[in-house]
Design a protein around this motif. Structure first.
Motif, PDB file in Angstrom:
ATOM      1  N   LYS A   1       0.839  -1.202   0.000  1.00  0.00           N
ATOM      2  CA  LYS A   1       0.000   0.000   0.000  1.00  0.00           C
ATOM      3  C   LYS A   1       0.877   1.256   0.000  1.00  0.00           C
ATOM      4  N   ALA A   2       0.349   2.325  -0.525  1.00  0.00           N
ATOM      5  CA  ALA A   2       1.086   3.586  -0.632  1.00  0.00           C
ATOM      6  C   ALA A   2       1.531   4.108   0.735  1.00  0.00           C
ATOM      7  N   ASP A   3       0.798   3.747   1.805  1.00  0.00           N
ATOM      8  CA  ASP A   3       1.164   4.219   3.152  1.00  0.00           C
ATOM      9  C   ASP A   3       2.282   3.393   3.794  1.00  0.00           C
ATOM     10  N   GLY A   4       2.782   2.371   3.065  1.00  0.00           N
ATOM     11  CA  GLY A   4       3.868   1.539   3.567  1.00  0.00           C
ATOM     12  C   GLY A   4       3.415   0.208   4.144  1.00  0.00           C
ATOM     13  N   THR A   5       2.119  -0.021   4.272  1.00  0.00           N
ATOM     14  CA  THR A   5       1.594  -1.286   4.762  1.00  0.00           C
ATOM     15  C   THR A   5       1.775  -2.362   3.688  1.00  0.00           C
ATOM     16  N   ILE A   6       2.219  -3.549   4.113  1.00  0.00           N
ATOM     17  CA  ILE A   6       2.393  -4.683   3.209  1.00  0.00           C
ATOM     18  C   ILE A   6       1.412  -5.770   3.622  1.00  0.00           C
ATOM     19  N   VAL A   7       0.625  -6.260   2.666  1.00  0.00           N
ATOM     20  CA  VAL A   7      -0.345  -7.328   2.915  1.00  0.00           C
ATOM     21  C   VAL A   7       0.033  -8.502   2.016  1.00  0.00           C
ATOM     22  N   GLU A   8       0.323  -9.649   2.639  1.00  0.00           N
ATOM     23  CA  GLU A   8       0.659 -10.845   1.882  1.00  0.00           C
ATOM     24  C   GLU A   8      -0.345 -11.923   2.244  1.00  0.00           C
ATOM     25  N   GLY A   9      -0.970 -12.519   1.226  1.00  0.00           N
ATOM     26  CA  GLY A   9      -1.960 -13.542   1.514  1.00  0.00           C
ATOM     27  C   GLY A   9      -2.602 -14.101   0.272  1.00  0.00           C
ATOM     28  N   GLU A  10      -3.753 -14.713   0.480  1.00  0.00           N
ATOM     29  CA  GLU A  10      -4.533 -15.319  -0.598  1.00  0.00           C
ATOM     30  C   GLU A  10      -5.654 -14.370  -1.002  1.00  0.00           C
ATOM     31  N   TRP A  11      -5.869 -14.264  -2.302  1.00  0.00           N
ATOM     32  CA  TRP A  11      -6.882 -13.365  -2.842  1.00  0.00           C
ATOM     33  C   TRP A  11      -7.877 -14.179  -3.651  1.00  0.00           C
ATOM     34  N   ASN A  12      -9.127 -13.745  -3.634  1.00  0.00           N
ATOM     35  CA  ASN A  12     -10.168 -14.411  -4.392  1.00  0.00           C
ATOM     36  C   ASN A  12     -11.083 -13.330  -4.976  1.00  0.00           C
ATOM     37  N   GLY A  13     -11.129 -13.268  -6.282  1.00  0.00           N
ATOM     38  CA  GLY A  13     -11.997 -12.291  -6.941  1.00  0.00           C
ATOM     39  C   GLY A  13     -11.654 -10.854  -6.623  1.00  0.00           C
ATOM     40  N   GLY A  14     -10.378 -10.577  -6.340  1.00  0.00           N
ATOM     41  CA  GLY A  14      -9.932  -9.217  -6.064  1.00  0.00           C
ATOM     42  C   GLY A  14      -9.996  -8.826  -4.594  1.00  0.00           C
ATOM     43  N   LYS A  15     -10.433  -9.764  -3.728  1.00  0.00           N
ATOM     44  CA  LYS A  15     -10.552  -9.468  -2.298  1.00  0.00           C
ATOM     45  C   LYS A  15      -9.697 -10.434  -1.489  1.00  0.00           C
ATOM     46  N   LEU A  16      -9.171  -9.959  -0.382  1.00  0.00           N
ATOM     47  CA  LEU A  16      -8.396 -10.791   0.513  1.00  0.00           C
ATOM     48  C   LEU A  16      -9.286 -11.909   1.030  1.00  0.00           C
ATOM     49  N   SER A  17      -8.756 -13.132   1.016  1.00  0.00           N
ATOM     50  CA  SER A  17      -9.542 -14.293   1.401  1.00  0.00           C
ATOM     51  C   SER A  17      -8.685 -15.225   2.248  1.00  0.00           C
ATOM     52  N   GLY A  18      -9.131 -15.536   3.438  1.00  0.00           N
ATOM     53  CA  GLY A  18      -8.381 -16.457   4.294  1.00  0.00           C
ATOM     54  C   GLY A  18      -7.316 -15.727   5.099  1.00  0.00           C
ATOM     55  N   PHE A  19      -6.250 -16.439   5.384  1.00  0.00           N
ATOM     56  CA  PHE A  19      -5.172 -15.893   6.218  1.00  0.00           C
ATOM     57  C   PHE A  19      -4.295 -14.929   5.443  1.00  0.00           C
ATOM     58  N   ALA A  20      -3.784 -13.942   6.176  1.00  0.00           N
ATOM     59  CA  ALA A  20      -2.885 -12.956   5.566  1.00  0.00           C
ATOM     60  C   ALA A  20      -1.898 -12.471   6.619  1.00  0.00           C
ATOM     61  N   THR A  21      -0.769 -12.002   6.165  1.00  0.00           N
ATOM     62  CA  THR A  21       0.229 -11.379   7.021  1.00  0.00           C
ATOM     63  C   THR A  21       0.277  -9.906   6.657  1.00  0.00           C
ATOM     64  N   MET A  22       0.230  -9.053   7.688  1.00  0.00           N
ATOM     65  CA  MET A  22       0.296  -7.619   7.448  1.00  0.00           C
ATOM     66  C   MET A  22       1.497  -7.049   8.176  1.00  0.00           C
ATOM     67  N   ALA A  23       2.216  -6.173   7.507  1.00  0.00           N
ATOM     68  CA  ALA A  23       3.351  -5.472   8.107  1.00  0.00           C
ATOM     69  C   ALA A  23       3.088  -3.967   7.958  1.00  0.00           C
ATOM     70  N   TYR A  24       3.198  -3.276   9.056  1.00  0.00           N
ATOM     71  CA  TYR A  24       2.934  -1.824   9.066  1.00  0.00           C
ATOM     72  C   TYR A  24       4.234  -1.048   9.122  1.00  0.00           C
ATOM     73  N   PRO A  25       4.260   0.139   8.529  1.00  0.00           N
ATOM     74  CA  PRO A  25       5.480   0.951   8.590  1.00  0.00           C
ATOM     75  C   PRO A  25       5.730   1.414  10.026  1.00  0.00           C
ATOM     76  N   ASP A  26       6.986   1.685  10.328  1.00  0.00           N
ATOM     77  CA  ASP A  26       7.340   2.162  11.677  1.00  0.00           C
ATOM     78  C   ASP A  26       6.759   3.500  11.980  1.00  0.00           C
TER      79      ASP A  26
END
Length: 75
Positions: A50-75
């Motif tokens: 994301k432009a704000d520095g947040t990183i989302v890694e996971g499974e996507w379905n039809g353009g939407k996050l689906s199931g488990f995901a890992t999120m990392a936020y900027p300091d």
């Protein structure tokens, strides 16, 4: 190939003007997706930076996050 759609930059393989398979996709708001696109939507495993520095890694379905995901936020 590379295409510019609605101020979005897309690189990957195209089939009948629709991107399919592994691709990189940059939205006009600065968010960027690296993963698989199916019919132009995020599908399967991928990473959204994301432009704000947040990183989302996971499974996507039809353009939407689906199931488990890992999120990392900027300091």
């Amino acid at each position: 190939g590379v295409a510019y759609e609605n101020k979005q930059i897309v690189s990957g393989d195209f089939f009948y003007n629709t991107i399919i398979g592994p691709a990189s996709f940059t939205f006009d708001n600065g968010d960027a997706f690296d993963g698989v696109l199916l019919k132009g939507k995020m599908e399967g495993r991928g990473v959204l930076a994301k432009a704000d520095g947040t990183i989302v890694e996971g499974e996507w379905n039809g353009g939407k996050l689906s199931g488990f995901a890992t999120m990392a936020y900027p300091d």
